[in-house]
Design a protein around this motif. Structure first.
Motif, short mmCIF file in Angstrom:
data_model
loop_
_atom_site.label_atom_id
_atom_site.label_comp_id
_atom_site.label_asym_id
_atom_site.label_seq_id
_atom_site.Cartn_x
_atom_site.Cartn_y
_atom_site.Cartn_z
N GLU A 48 0.84 -1.19 0.00
CA GLU A 48 0.00 0.00 0.00
C GLU A 48 0.87 1.24 0.00
O GLU A 48 1.97 1.23 0.55
N THR A 106 -7.44 -3.92 4.69
CA THR A 106 -6.27 -4.64 5.18
C THR A 106 -6.60 -5.31 6.50
O THR A 106 -7.31 -4.76 7.33
N ILE A 144 5.27 -2.70 4.56
CA ILE A 144 4.50 -3.92 4.79
C ILE A 144 4.08 -4.50 3.44
O ILE A 144 3.35 -3.84 2.69
N THR A 150 1.92 2.47 3.49
CA THR A 150 2.80 1.63 4.30
C THR A 150 3.73 0.86 3.38
O THR A 150 3.51 -0.33 3.11
N ASN A 192 1.97 -6.29 0.99
CA ASN A 192 0.59 -6.72 0.91
C ASN A 192 0.19 -6.68 -0.56
O ASN A 192 -0.51 -5.81 -1.00
N ASN A 226 -1.03 -1.15 12.10
CA ASN A 226 -0.20 -0.20 11.40
C ASN A 226 -0.77 1.23 11.47
O ASN A 226 -0.28 2.13 10.82
#
Lengths: 735, 503
Positions: free
Chosen positions: A397, B288, A403, A400, A405, B294
């Motif tokens: 994303e 998510t 991370i 972020t 994903n 986060n």
């Protein structure tokens, strides 16, 4: 009415904009019903599509009123059959199944009781539970036609209970011979469902899409697919289950597989009562489905499962990247051919093939196989359409980046793909809503040629709406949610002051919309720190929309309660949120709507960028034009929520100086635009308060029926008099 | 024992009072103590008379419980049973804790009601002063008659009495003030405390648990304001904080409110969509899974604020919504039908179906429509009177014939006119000056008071007939006579004074 009649006469399509609460639904219904009564062969059926369940029920209730009126005036007995169709969740009467809370659970449970092979098993083994309502319906329901009348969802349930028939399947069956069908968009626009539900509707139907301002998004949604790593993992387990089942069946029951082999070899499926098997149908449109035999490479079960496995591995590899990839469908196909040697043709049959496999394997809980179904649909879609789609793989994303994903977006960019068969198949399609401005853009993005496009305004005995554009605070600092200044302390404070001042003068309910959740959270936090919220609380209670739908529902209910008992409340909400799209704030529930900023979409999203590019290349719509259009239609939706008819009244406050520009203002619906005076384009907070006070005082005066007579309300005599008709014609001309 | 008819809630043996052993009884309406071996109570207090109870600190050798009465007197009980003294005391305390507020409320309510009546009605207040303060009749007698008089109206107004809601900003109204030496001072009024309790029942519960035996009231509120619970970043409540539990409870309450769902299907966002899209379809971004982790701390606290506001507003609005409203709405199906009908109705197209309105409930409607005007007696002539007199005059005028031979001289006529015009000889004494201008106001008011007082006494007197109970008889023969006598005396005194003044 005139325009509608022309459209029907020409057997063409139309786009009509009418303010909400002015009787849009009832005029559409009454004319089409009358048309149907006069020319029963020209127009045989009305399909009325709306968006939410309450809307659907409202339409049916209005129709009931109309029919009662017919019956009263003509004295003839009503021979109309009209009914609403909704998902199982809203129609189920099975005591166990209907107690489930989520639509998916209901569907799954229903399927486990009514699937064709379950019922077959029940024959040999009576202890196998089945749904007695469906059994009843299957036994006798089809022979006896449902008596004419108007059936709302609750009526259907009642009827079902009385007869012991399943209302859902009854209504699915009855829409074939009903005169009027009211259901949700998806039953017509989503090819996966439309193929099951609406396949046999006649060509001579009139289709109405009500509340259609978002129709392009519905179209796009129904054709797009997202694949995450989780989907792939679940798909993996699905594949394993399939493999195990196949090998087990092979050992025990070779005959079954043989029978299935026959099915595969292009033999048309025996059309047994299979309606209960809720496999999603082919995701592509009917005219794109290949009518040939399944290619040999995936004809046997083992081969097919192996094929899917291959495909899965390929997708997994693609998701293991570290940078963003964007490619078109042909590029993807080329890549897949080069890397794992998968051809285009077998991919196209994936969805169909999986369906027949699942059916033969007699797998009960279909909800479990949603992942593999999704993958197969993706395969079919990507290999069928070479244009109008894009594939974007994002490893993380944007917010972020650390991370991982990975998501694969297979995104439809062309809403006209999904709606094309609707326009092609039915003789008249009417697209209507309270806010469709600018009218010319819908035919362009949906790619059809309307016979009529018209925007109507309200005839008002008093100006009951008061749009004001607030551009500055009292300190002359420009108010705007522009990206560069949105964190500016002065802007936030001015927004707070505006809300505070309004909370002091507006009675009952105020609804305020922000551009996004994040923006709202930030503003609420800094208002809290500055003590603005405390001061607002002195005047009204504060309720805030959250991302949790259940929580928001509760807040909404409390909000209405507080408006109802005179305490007054403020609802802070988000444009594009659930509230802005589904809830009406009638009368005292919304005496003022404040729009903080211009709700542009998040422009950095790659899907949006791809779509904008596509629009520019294919339809010659500039990016900015589309973005503004999209923002303004949401603004219109938000502020339009407060005005529901001419007896209602409300302030509409646009708190951003950018609204004053012609390109924004010009995209508001006409019925709002015409009340926007040049003097109210760039007000300060103080000036706004003055104007609002004056407006509210005027509106609070008693408003009687006599005041409207001759202007926005006609008596029967007036309606029959020649003069009046001419006057009305004149007004209509001017408009 | 003396009053077996009373319900005894708790009996504690071996309780000392004034160095005497005895037994403590807690009854339904009073607390009593009787010495060992005697069958009467030497100490007996109605719960309504007790202001508060105090207990000895835990560490002390003597385990005592003190009752402080409204009058300021106090009674101390010493629990002397060595093994179970502490348990006995606590049991007593607990029971008293439950019982006292009930009676307190009752007593307060009555007092409040009396107070209100006196404040609202100046005449009554004066009467009270004249009769009770000057001890002509006792207060009970005075009220006994009054309250029953008002009981009908009272119960009526009590039934649909509107509870005062809570200001949404009550927490904001507690403005901390610096006390000059690096500290903050919060001013709490009973109103605010009441608001806090009504909005946050969990705090009330904590209060009941901890005050007065764990900490003083002051300490409690100090902790409250120090607590994160009061402040916005509630997520960080420490474990040592007694209010962390409250926060959790609130969270739970909010959750249960959410899971209860909404009764009005028109606003239920969950069932709004007739959506058949499966997971994974559509362009909407996939939520998510690691949502909370986060998120930055700031975002978390922001959403906590939002949650808190929703909860706060919901609680505030719940605090004044009568419960039965919800019961009405329980019939979900009907409610939905009604909502649907409402939604498709155009009120301007309906015939005049009288819209349901709530009628204004006014005690004195004339006050509402006229506004405050000075009370004055006026003589109204009806329109019929006026018409009659006009016709009479007309009639007379028609038959009027000037007798020109018998007229006055012009000088006599003019002098008569001057005498009759304002300021003239004849106009001085007559109708212009009424009695209320002649008599000084203090005498007037005194006369009025005496009149009402005498009237009240007479009312008491006549209300004793027919004499049906011995109490009434006693009242009649006994002190009522005295009372009347007192009134006579008073009158006499007044007369005397007046005479004195005159001479």
């Amino acid at each position: 009415m005139l325009e509608l009649k022309r459209t029907l006469d020409a057997k063409g399509h139309g786009v009509l904009e009418m303010p909400s609460g002015t009787g849009k639904t009832i005029s559409l219904l009454s004319l089409i019903v009358a048309y149907h009564k006069a020319y029963p062969l020209e127009v045989t059926k009305l399909v009325y599509c709306s968006r939410t369940v309450p809307e659907i029920e409202k339409v049916v209730e209005e129709l009931r009123k109309l029919m009662d009126y017919y019956a009263k005036q003509t004295g003839a007995k009503n021979d109309f059959l009209a009914l609403a169709l909704s998902s199982r969740k809203n129609l189920c009467i099975h005591p166990e199944v209907s107690s489930l809370r989520f639509g998916k659970e209901v569907d799954g449970k229903c399927h486990s009781l009514t699937a064709s092979y379950i019922r077959a098993q029940h024959h040999s083994n009576p202890s196998q539970p089945v749904c007695q309502f469906y059994e009843q319906f299957d036994a006798v329901g089809r022979q006896v036609p449902i008596p004419p009348g108007i059936y709302n969802l609750d009526d259907l349930k009642d009827f079902g209970r009385r007869k012991g028939w399943c209302p859902y399947f009854l209504s699915r069956y009855a829409i074939l011979h009903a005169n009027i069908v009211v259901y949700s968009y998806h039953y017509l626009l989503d090819p996966k469902i439309a193929d099951l539900v609406s396949k046999e509707l006649t060509k001579k139907s009139v289709v109405v899409f009500d509340e259609a301002h978002n129709i392009d998004n519905v179209c796009i949604d129904s054709m797009s697919v997202n694949i995450t790593r989780r989907t792939l993992d679940r798909c993996q387990t699905n594949v394993e289950t399939l493999q195990n089942t196949i090998s087990r069946i092979k050992e025990t029951d070779a005959a079954k597989l043989r029978e299935y082999r026959r099915l595969v070899e292009g033999l048309k499926e025996a059309n047994v009562a299979r309606e209960t098997d809720m496999y999603l149908s082919n995701p592509v449109l009917p005219d794109e489905i290949l009518q040939e035999a399944v290619p040999g490479s995936i004809r046997t079960a083992e081969h097919f499962v192996g094929f899917i496995k291959h495909f899965l591995e390929y997708l997994k590899a693609r998701l293991r990247i570290h940078h963003v990839v964007q490619e078109s469908a042909p590029q993807f196909l080329k890549d897949i051919y080069e890397k794992v040697c998968i051809d285009r043709k077998p991919l196209r049959f994936c969805a169909e093939r999986l369906r027949s496999l699942l059916r033969t394997l007699e797998i009960a809980d279909i909800a479990d196989f949603s992942a593999i179904t999704l993958i197969s649909h993706f395969a079919t879609l990507v290999s069928t359409y070479s244009k109008g789609f894009t594939i974007i793989i994002e490893p993380f994303e944007d917010r972020t980046p650390t991370i991982a994903n990975p998501v694969l977006h297979f995104s439809c960019m062309d809403p006209s793909i999904a709606i094309k068969p609707v326009f092609g198949r039915f003789q008249s399609v009417i697209i209507t809503s309270g806010t469709l401005s600018p009218l010319d853009i819908y035919p362009r993005i949906l790619d059809f040629r309307p016979v009529t496009t018209a925007s109507f305004t309200m005839t008002l005995a008093r100006t009951c709406l008061c749009p004001l554009i607030v551009g500055r605070g009292n300190d002359q600092v420009a108010m705007t949610s522009k990206f560069e200044t949105r964190e500016d302390f002065a802007v936030i404070r001015n927004y707070g002051n505006l809300l505070l001042e309004m909370s002091a003068i507006v009675p009952d309910g105020i609804v305020a919309f922000f551009t996004s959740y994040i923006y709202m959270e930030n503003i609420v936090a800094s208002w809290y720190e500055q003590g603005i919220l405390e001061n607002i609380q002195r005047n009204k209670l504060i309720f805030i929309e959250t991302q949790d739908a259940a929580e928001t529902s509760m807040a909404l209910e409390k909000y209405q309660e507080a408006c109802e008992n005179g305490r007054g409340a403020i609802l802070l909400s988000v444009a594009r949120g659930k509230v802005s799209e589904g809830i009406d704030f009638v009368h005292h529930f919304g005496r003022a709507v404040i729009m903080f900023g211009v709700p542009y979409v998040y422009t950095q999203s790659r899907i949006l960028k791809a779509r904008l590019e596509y629009l520019r290349d294919q339809f010659q719509i500039r990016e900015n034009y589309f973005l503004t259009f999209d923002a303004m239609r949401h603004v219109a939706q938000c502020v339009g929520r407060a005005i529901q008819g001419k007896t209602d009244y409300g302030l509409m406050i646009f708190a951003d100086k950018r609204y004053a520009r012609a390109d924004k203002r010009g995209k508001l619906p006409r019925w709002i635009q015409e009340h926007l005076t040049d003097g109210s384009l760039n007000l300060t907070i103080d000036e706004t308060v003055q104007l609002a006070k004056y407006f509210l005082r005027q509106m609070a005066q008693p408003f009687r029926q006599e005041d409207q007579l001759g202007l926005s309300l006609l008596t029967l005599e007036q309606l029959q008099s020649e003069d009046m008709l001419q006057k009305i014609a004149q007004i209509a001309q001017q408009a | 024992m003396a009053s077996l008819s009373e319900e005894v809630l708790l009996v504690v043996k071996r309780v000392r009072q004034r160095k005497q052993d005895g037994t403590l009884y807690l009854m339904a309406e009073r607390i009593a103590w009787g010495p060992e071996g005697k069958d009467r109570f030497t100490v007996s207090h109605l719960y309504a008379d007790i202001r508060c109870q105090k207990i000895s600190p835990d560490g002390k050798a003597k385990i005592q419980l003190q009752l402080v009465l409204h009058t300021g007197e106090s009674t101390t009980f010493h629990f002397a049973n060595e093994s179970t003294a502490l348990k006995d005391r606590d049991a007593t305390k607990e029971l008293l804790q439950q019982l006292l507020p009930k009676f307190k409320k009752k007593a307060n309510k009555e007092l409040e009601e009396k107070n209100r009546m006196l404040q609202e009605d100046p005449v009554l207040f004066q009467l009270y002063k004249d009769l009770v303060v000057s001890q002509v009749i006792s207060a009970e007698e005075f009220w006994a008659n009054r309250l029953s008089l008002n009981s009908v109206e009272h119960s009526l107004s009590n039934n649909n009495k509107q509870e005062v809601g809570i200001s949404a900003a009550f927490l904001a109204d507690i403005r901390p003030q610096t006390d000059g030496c690096n500290g903050l001072r919060y001013n709490l009024t009973t109103d605010i405390i009441e608001s806090i309790f009504r909005t946050y029942p969990t705090v009330k519960q904590k209060y009941a648990e901890n005050v007065p035996h764990n900490m003083t009231e002051k300490e409690f509120w100090t902790r409250f304001f120090q607590s994160h619970y009061f402040h916005r970043d509630r997520i960080n409540t420490g474990l040592q904080d007694i209010f962390s539990e409250c926060a959790k409870e609130d969270e739970k309450g909010l959750k249960s409110m959410v899971t209860q769902g909404v009764k009005n299907p028109m606003v239920d966002l969950l069932s709004l969509e007739d959506k058949t899209l499966d997971e994974g379809y559509g362009t909407a971004t996939v939520p998510t899974t690691s949502n909370s982790s986060n998120k930055s701390l700031r975002e978390n606290s922001n959403s906590a604020i939002i949650k808190r506001f929703n909860h706060h507003s919901a609680m505030v609005s719940k605090a004044y919504t009568p419960l039965d409203r919800h019961q009405i709405l329980t019939s979900l199906f009907v409610a939905f039908q009604v909502k649907l009908q409402e939604a498709i109705e155009y009120d301007d197209l309906q015939g005049d179906s009288g819209r349901k309105t709530i009628s204004l409930n006014l005690k004195k409607s004339d006050r509402y429509s006229h506004g405050p005007i000075p009370l004055q007696s006026q003589h109204y002539s009806t329109s019929q009177d006026i018409i009659n007199s006009i016709s009479i005059i007309q009639h007379e005028m028609r038959s009027y014939k000037p007798r020109l031979t018998q007229v006055m001289s012009s000088s006599a006529a003019s002098s008569a006119i001057t005498a009759l015009s304002p300021g003239g000889v004849l106009m001085q004494g007559g109708g212009q000056q009424t009695i209320n201008q002649l008599v000084p106001t203090d005498v007037q008011s005194e006369l009025k008071h005496l009149y009402t007082a005498a009237g009240e006494l007479l009312r008491h007197f006549w209300s004793c007939f027919p004499v049906s109970t011995p109490f009434l008889e006693e009242k009649l023969t006994g002190h009522l006579e005295e009372m009347l006598q007192a009134a006579y005396n008073k009158f006499q005194a007044w007369q005397m004074r007046r005479m004195m003044r005159k001479t």
